[in-house]
Motif scaffolding. Structure first.
Motif, PDB file in Angstrom:
ATOM      1  N   ALA A   1       0.830  -1.204   0.000  1.00  0.00           N
ATOM      2  CA  ALA A   1       0.000   0.000   0.000  1.00  0.00           C
ATOM      3  C   ALA A   1       0.866   1.255   0.000  1.00  0.00           C
ATOM      4  CB  ALA A   1      -0.925  -0.008   1.214  1.00  0.00           C
ATOM      5  N   ASN A   2       1.902   1.257   0.834  1.00  0.00           N
ATOM      6  CA  ASN A   2       2.778   2.426   0.888  1.00  0.00           C
ATOM      7  C   ASN A   2       3.527   2.626  -0.424  1.00  0.00           C
ATOM      8  OD1 ASN A   2       1.884   2.487   3.497  1.00  0.00           O
ATOM      9  ND2 ASN A   2       3.906   2.519   4.442  1.00  0.00           N
TER      10      ASN A   2
ATOM     11  N   ASP B   1      -1.529  -1.868  -9.665  1.00  0.00           N
ATOM     12  CA  ASP B   1      -1.113  -3.246  -9.401  1.00  0.00           C
ATOM     13  C   ASP B   1      -0.797  -3.445  -7.923  1.00  0.00           C
ATOM     14  OD1 ASP B   1      -1.371  -3.750 -12.093  1.00  0.00           O
ATOM     15  OD2 ASP B   1       0.762  -3.514 -12.531  1.00  0.00           O
ATOM     16  N   ASP B   2      -0.123  -2.463  -7.319  1.00  0.00           N
ATOM     17  CA  ASP B   2       0.221  -2.581  -5.902  1.00  0.00           C
ATOM     18  C   ASP B   2      -1.008  -2.461  -5.010  1.00  0.00           C
ATOM     19  OD1 ASP B   2       2.847  -3.217  -6.027  1.00  0.00           O
ATOM     20  OD2 ASP B   2       3.632  -1.285  -5.374  1.00  0.00           O
TER      21      ASP B   2
ATOM     22  N   ALA C   1      -1.988  -5.246  -2.305  1.00  0.00           N
ATOM     23  CA  ALA C   1      -2.236  -4.930  -0.897  1.00  0.00           C
ATOM     24  C   ALA C   1      -3.574  -5.508  -0.438  1.00  0.00           C
ATOM     25  CB  ALA C   1      -2.205  -3.415  -0.690  1.00  0.00           C
ATOM     26  N   LEU C   2      -4.608  -5.311  -1.243  1.00  0.00           N
ATOM     27  CA  LEU C   2      -5.937  -5.813  -0.876  1.00  0.00           C
ATOM     28  C   LEU C   2      -5.985  -7.338  -0.879  1.00  0.00           C
ATOM     29  CD1 LEU C   2      -8.119  -3.254  -2.881  1.00  0.00           C
ATOM     30  CD2 LEU C   2      -7.692  -3.288  -0.407  1.00  0.00           C
ATOM     31  N   ASN C   3      -5.248  -7.968  -1.783  1.00  0.00           N
ATOM     32  CA  ASN C   3      -5.267  -9.433  -1.881  1.00  0.00           C
ATOM     33  C   ASN C   3      -4.425 -10.121  -0.816  1.00  0.00           C
ATOM     34  OD1 ASN C   3      -6.934  -9.304  -4.123  1.00  0.00           O
ATOM     35  ND2 ASN C   3      -5.233  -9.349  -5.586  1.00  0.00           N
TER      36      ASN C   3
ATOM     37  N   ARG D   1      -7.050   4.487  -6.104  1.00  0.00           N
ATOM     38  CA  ARG D   1      -7.375   3.737  -7.323  1.00  0.00           C
ATOM     39  C   ARG D   1      -8.176   4.610  -8.288  1.00  0.00           C
ATOM     40  NH1 ARG D   1      -8.181  -1.714  -8.340  1.00  0.00           N
ATOM     41  NH2 ARG D   1      -8.297  -2.262  -6.132  1.00  0.00           N
ATOM     42  N   ALA D   2      -9.150   5.337  -7.752  1.00  0.00           N
ATOM     43  CA  ALA D   2      -9.986   6.187  -8.599  1.00  0.00           C
ATOM     44  C   ALA D   2      -9.147   7.275  -9.266  1.00  0.00           C
ATOM     45  CB  ALA D   2     -11.103   6.811  -7.767  1.00  0.00           C
ATOM     46  N   HIS D   3      -8.214   7.869  -8.514  1.00  0.00           N
ATOM     47  CA  HIS D   3      -7.348   8.904  -9.085  1.00  0.00           C
ATOM     48  C   HIS D   3      -6.470   8.321 -10.197  1.00  0.00           C
ATOM     49  CE1 HIS D   3      -8.547  12.027  -6.377  1.00  0.00           C
ATOM     50  NE2 HIS D   3      -8.077  11.422  -5.286  1.00  0.00           N
ATOM     51  N   CYS D   4      -5.934   7.123  -9.972  1.00  0.00           N
ATOM     52  CA  CYS D   4      -5.086   6.487 -10.989  1.00  0.00           C
ATOM     53  C   CYS D   4      -5.874   6.212 -12.263  1.00  0.00           C
ATOM     54  CB  CYS D   4      -4.512   5.174 -10.448  1.00  0.00           C
ATOM     55  SG  CYS D   4      -3.129   5.369  -9.323  1.00  0.00           S
ATOM     56  N   GLU D   5      -7.059   5.655 -12.100  1.00  0.00           N
ATOM     57  CA  GLU D   5      -7.879   5.318 -13.263  1.00  0.00           C
ATOM     58  C   GLU D   5      -8.251   6.576 -14.037  1.00  0.00           C
ATOM     59  OE1 GLU D   5     -11.013   3.165 -11.406  1.00  0.00           O
ATOM     60  OE2 GLU D   5      -9.956   1.222 -11.532  1.00  0.00           O
ATOM     61  N   ASN D   6      -8.475   7.666 -13.303  1.00  0.00           N
ATOM     62  CA  ASN D   6      -8.791   8.930 -13.967  1.00  0.00           C
ATOM     63  C   ASN D   6      -7.592   9.434 -14.764  1.00  0.00           C
ATOM     64  OD1 ASN D   6     -10.460  11.389 -14.397  1.00  0.00           O
ATOM     65  ND2 ASN D   6      -8.849  12.344 -13.163  1.00  0.00           N
TER      66      ASN D   6
END
Length: 758
Positions: free
Chosen positions: A110-111, A127-128, A132-134, A149-154
């Motif tokens: 996550a970090n 990917d990270d 982290a979630l998995n 995640r939302a910022h990255c996808e944007n």
């Protein structure tokens, strides 16, 4: 050379000293590798295995959640300081230390995703986040990951629509979906032929005229091993030579252990804390080829050194059937075979056992025997070591010793594998090739971008090994890692003898491209420098080093009497100026220096001159340190004081003058004074050209930096005037599609535009 650690060398030295006198007298007479290995294997005992275990305790590669937590804290400190690249590397180290079930693993993922986000590596950040979630990231903290995640996808969506020019990511240069062109060939140019003679062995000769910059051969190593730590290359990059090691983030932290690509988001080995990769694909390939067997021996291999590890890796890759075929094949027969096997070329490289000292042979033999026994106790037989016909592995002259303990699948016939490892370890003394790469140096926050040439791996190249040495070579080498192969090679290498490299290996990995450094005439031999270069050291020193490591007296053109006489006459010009009248200082016959101006005649002893030059060198290193700490004003003042107080005046062609001018240019550039920076870099280029030559890569790199300074300072005319020189030199050594030339072309296009670029 990458010898075993000092403690293991001391252990084997004691073992050698304590040998029975008769055996100690007999061992040096053993010149057959099989006999040497069998003797060492019979002498290797539990004490040796215990010694390895004790020594390797200091090289532990075990998973450790406590160390993972420490690395994460270091990453947090770097993150707060906005050094996101260092933060990502610290988090990656934490990931490598963290066991699969550790709570530190998802926290580090996550970090690291946060650091990658700030570096604009959005896909890698996503990917990270998934990793982290998995792996059990705390659910009450997952909201911030979902927001990231939302910022990255944007960002990725915007990038896909607008297609802006963004910095090239070096996070993963070797992803599963990125492969080199299928047209890329590896082999020897059709304008070159392989010859063989008693004096030169197998070597390459030009059939037709070869133009400067033309590709002569491209090759991939049969195997290679990454070198931990940072090894700064001193002098010409070539065969293995002495280097100075200092560790910050070592090569093992920055690069994939399979393809050597730089990566900020390493994929960790699940079994050890050391090995890491740029992608799951590289991780799988390494595991299948060698790491499945190396992983349990990780700490032992670290103690035994890179030479032993590479020798073992070559043998693991070759397998029993290839080794048996090599033992029965004469090199000339293999050269003419339609089905060329690259391992046969490696196997038949000279090992010079007769020239190597008895104590060195004993060190290598006991090291290999100990590794052989450790590997046999670590698990079942490697698949590549299994023969369909076990009896075929038996030597016609001897049955070999019985293995002591371990897995029952290890039959006594397989001592031939240990003998092969010993062969390759001895070969590496003369046939190891240093893989070098340019790596960014300095802090991320520094305004000055600088690079250093670092030795990142040791390799065995089947085809490159055909090149003989010259202290003034007619070739230039460039290495590629990951999928960074020169795009032009696939076009330039059409018609190459691909069969000379066996299976036409393509895809991820390491490569080398050899180009003509100047025009090569028909019948002229293709030559490569093994390290000692005529531009960097004098003839006696070169010949001593070559005789010591490679067992031959160099008689190349640069070492000839006539050449040396000409050089000595030119060396009367010391590059130093008289501190009294600024006339040229000349070497005198009394081991000193005399001013060439007759009315002055000032003299200085060699000891005094050397002492003052050492003071200048120390001051230069201090100034560079200040710049790395982002204190350019103090660094500049330090350099000015050095010039005024040194007691010796450097001429414009003196190498140290070039280094001082380069450091001064960096200091001015750090403060945004591009004009003064360019002025001093021009002085550095004069010294560099005088030392290395007008067509040298060293001069090309200095001129490339000069173009950048002119560009940043808005000096359109000066920049455009230098660009053609840089293009010619870099094309000659690195090819027309190297990254530096792509940047150069972009600057030129901008400078020639109607409006100056921002």
């Amino acid at each position: 050379m990458d010898l075993p650690c000092v403690r293991w060398q001391d252990h084997v030295a004691q073992k050698w000293s304590g040998l029975d006198p008769e055996l100690k007298e007999t061992f040096p007479t053993l010149h057959e590798l099989d006999d040497v290995f069998k003797c060492a294997l019979s002498l290797t005992n539990q004490q040796d295995l215990d010694a390895v275990q004790s020594i390797s305790a200091g090289h532990s590669v075990k998973k450790d959640p406590g160390e993972a937590a420490k690395c994460r804290e270091k990453g947090n400190c770097s993150f707060k300081a906005r050094d996101y690249k260092a933060a990502a590397l610290h988090y990656s180290q934490g990931i490598c230390f963290a066991p699969q079930s550790s709570e530190q693993l998802p926290l580090c993922y996550a970090n690291r995703s946060a650091a990658l986000y700030h570096l604009q590596h959005f896909q890698e950040c996503l990917d990270d986040i998934d990793r982290a979630l998995n792996t059990g990231y705390p659910s009450h903290l997952s909201k911030k990951l979902q927001e990231r995640r939302a910022h990255c996808e944007n960002h990725l969506s915007v990038r896909e629509k607008t297609g802006p020019r963004v910095p090239v990511s070096n996070v993963d240069k070797c992803s599963e979906n990125v492969m080199p062109s299928s047209d890329a060939l590896f082999g020897i140019s059709p304008q070159v032929v392989v010859r063989s003679s008693k004096e030169k062995g197998c070597h390459l000769v030009a059939l037709k005229r070869i133009t400067p910059g033309q590709v002569i051969l491209t090759d991939r190593p049969f195997s290679w091993v990454l070198i931990p730590g940072i090894e700064k290359v001193k002098g010409q990059s070539g065969r293995e030579q002495g280097t100075q090691r200092e560790t910050v983030f070592g090569t093992e932290h920055r690069r994939c252990h399979r393809c050597l690509a730089e990566t900020l988001c390493a994929v960790a080995c699940e079994g050890c804390s050391f090995s890491r990769y740029c992608s799951p694909a590289c991780q799988r390939e390494a595991w299948e080829e060698h790491h499945h067997w190396e992983c349990p021996l990780g700490a032992d291999l670290a103690a035994m050194g890179v030479m032993a590890q590479l020798a073992l890796r070559v043998t693991l890759k070759a397998g029993i059937e290839n080794i048996q075929a090599a033992r029965q094949t004469v090199r000339d027969e293999q050269k003419n075979s339609e089905q060329y096997n690259p391992y046969l070329t490696v196997f038949h490289l000279l090992h010079h056992i007769e020239q190597q000292s008895a104590s060195f042979r004993f060190l290598c033999a006991v090291t290999v025997a100990t590794l052989y026994l450790k590997l046999s106790k670590a698990g079942s037989l490697p698949l590549s070591w299994k023969s369909n016909d076990a009896s075929s592995a038996r030597s016609p002259s001897s049955d070999g010793p019985q293995k002591k303990g371990g897995d029952t699948g290890w039959s006594s016939e397989l001592w031939v594998m240990g003998s092969a490892v010993l062969r390759h370890m001895l070969q590496l003394r003369c046939n190891a090739q240093a893989v070098v790469a340019l790596q960014d140096t300095g802090s991320q926050a520094s305004q000055v971008h600088s690079t250093e040439e670092l030795r990142i791996a040791t390799a065995m190249f089947p085809t490159l090994s055909l090149l003989n040495h010259s202290c003034s070579p007619n070739t230039s080498l460039v290495f590629s890692t990951g999928t960074d192969a020169d795009p032009c090679v696939s076009q330039e290498s059409v018609g190459f003898s691909q069969r000379l490299l066996g299976e036409g290996r393509q895809g991820r990995g390491v490569g080398v491209t050899v180009r003509a450094a100047g025009a090569i005439s028909p019948g002229e031999e293709i030559l490569h420098c093994y390290g000692p270069h005529s531009k960097r050291m004098r003839t006696p020193e070169r010949q001593h080093l070559l005789r010591q490591q490679y067992y031959f007296l160099c008689e190349c053109e640069a070492c000839s009497v006539q050449e040396e006489e000409q050089r000595e006459s030119s060396e009367n010009d010391s590059g130093l100026l008289c501190s009294k009248c600024k006339g040229a200082l000349k070497k005198n016959t009394e081991n000193g220096f005399t001013c060439s101006v007759s009315t002055c005649g000032h003299q200085m002893s060699s000891a005094d001159v050397n002492h003052k030059l050492q003071e200048v060198r120390a001051a230069l290193e201090k100034a560079v340190e200040l710049m790395e700490r982002d204190i350019p004003v103090e660094a500049l003042n330090h350099l000015k004081r050095t010039r005024s107080q040194s007691g010796v005046i450097l001429g414009e062609t003196h190498p140290l003058q070039g280094e001082l001018a380069d450091a001064t240019a960096r200091a001015y550039a750090s403060m945004g004074d591009w004009k003064n920076a360019a002025t001093h870099l021009e002085r550095s280029a004069v010294a560099t050209g005088s030392q290395y030559g007008k067509d040298s890569l060293e001069l090309g790199q200095q001129l490339f930096k000069l173009v950048q300074l002119h560009f940043n300072g808005g000096a359109r005319g000066p920049a455009l005037s230098v660009i053609p020189k840089v293009r010619r030199i870099l094309s000659l050594h690195r090819g027309p599609h190297c990254p530096e030339l792509q940047e150069l072309n972009a600057m030129e296009e901008c400078l020639q535009g109607t409006a100056f670029c921002d």
